[in-house]
Motif scaffolding. Sequence first.
Motif, PDB file in Angstrom:
ATOM      1  N   TRP A   9      49.436 -40.261  10.535  1.00  0.00           N
ATOM      2  CA  TRP A   9      50.587 -41.151  10.612  1.00  0.00           C
ATOM      3  C   TRP A   9      51.752 -40.580   9.829  1.00  0.00           C
ATOM      4  N   LEU A  10      52.936 -40.904  10.298  1.00  0.00           N
ATOM      5  CA  LEU A  10      54.155 -40.467   9.616  1.00  0.00           C
ATOM      6  C   LEU A  10      54.347 -41.296   8.359  1.00  0.00           C
ATOM      7  N   ASP A  11      54.770 -40.600   7.294  1.00  0.00           N
ATOM      8  CA  ASP A  11      55.162 -41.361   6.116  1.00  0.00           C
ATOM      9  C   ASP A  11      56.568 -41.915   6.378  1.00  0.00           C
ATOM     10  N   GLU A  12      57.081 -42.705   5.452  1.00  0.00           N
ATOM     11  CA  GLU A  12      58.365 -43.380   5.689  1.00  0.00           C
ATOM     12  C   GLU A  12      59.505 -42.380   5.902  1.00  0.00           C
ATOM     13  N   GLU A  13      59.565 -41.323   5.124  1.00  0.00           N
ATOM     14  CA  GLU A  13      60.636 -40.339   5.285  1.00  0.00           C
ATOM     15  C   GLU A  13      60.510 -39.619   6.634  1.00  0.00           C
ATOM     16  N   GLN A  14      59.298 -39.240   7.011  1.00  0.00           N
ATOM     17  CA  GLN A  14      59.088 -38.615   8.314  1.00  0.00           C
ATOM     18  C   GLN A  14      59.471 -39.575   9.441  1.00  0.00           C
ATOM     19  N   HIS A  15      59.116 -40.830   9.284  1.00  0.00           N
ATOM     20  CA  HIS A  15      59.438 -41.826  10.294  1.00  0.00           C
ATOM     21  C   HIS A  15      60.955 -41.941  10.479  1.00  0.00           C
ATOM     22  N   GLN A  16      61.688 -41.993   9.388  1.00  0.00           N
ATOM     23  CA  GLN A  16      63.143 -42.092   9.468  1.00  0.00           C
ATOM     24  C   GLN A  16      63.747 -40.826  10.089  1.00  0.00           C
ATOM     25  N   THR A  17      63.192 -39.670   9.735  1.00  0.00           N
ATOM     26  CA  THR A  17      63.663 -38.407  10.311  1.00  0.00           C
ATOM     27  C   THR A  17      63.384 -38.373  11.810  1.00  0.00           C
ATOM     28  N   TRP A  18      62.182 -38.802  12.198  1.00  0.00           N
ATOM     29  CA  TRP A  18      61.818 -38.823  13.607  1.00  0.00           C
ATOM     30  C   TRP A  18      62.724 -39.762  14.391  1.00  0.00           C
TER      31      TRP A  18
END
Length: 163
Positions: A9-18
């Motif tokens: 799963w994406l962490d919060e920073e990865q999620h925002q970047t994605w």
Amino acid sequence: MEDGITPRWLDEEQHQTWLALTVMMARLPAALDAQLQRDAQVSHFEYQVLARLSMAPERSLRMSVLAAFVEGSLPRLSQVVARLEKRGWIRRVPDPADGRFTLAILTDTGWETIVAIAPGHVNEVQRLVFDALTKAQQRQLRDIARRIVRATGVDDPCRNPSA
């Protein structure tokens, strides 16, 4: 998991970047397409076909090679090239080196068209992409884009081998 793969799963920073990347991937082509439709009555895909041919030796490429350059399927490219043929911008001929292939050739009228369209398109690219970035960010964006393309396992037909 049914297939035995545990999701990473994406962490919060990865999620925002994605999310930012997916919005950019949707909006940038749409904005470029809108500019080209408004100013020249061509789609971004049609522009890419004309531009690729304009940069090719003798303004000619095999349809299969052109399809790879513009990231389109042969059926889609054939439909687009047929439309551009009707406008007198491209012609198709059997490849004299191997008749199993078809060459797409940019006509003189097609050349004049891409020369006329290119300045407005380049200005829009400058405005939407490069004006928002520093030189260092532009280099980073290029490097990031190349890494992502390599991760897809597909050769980057746009890559300059000397770069």
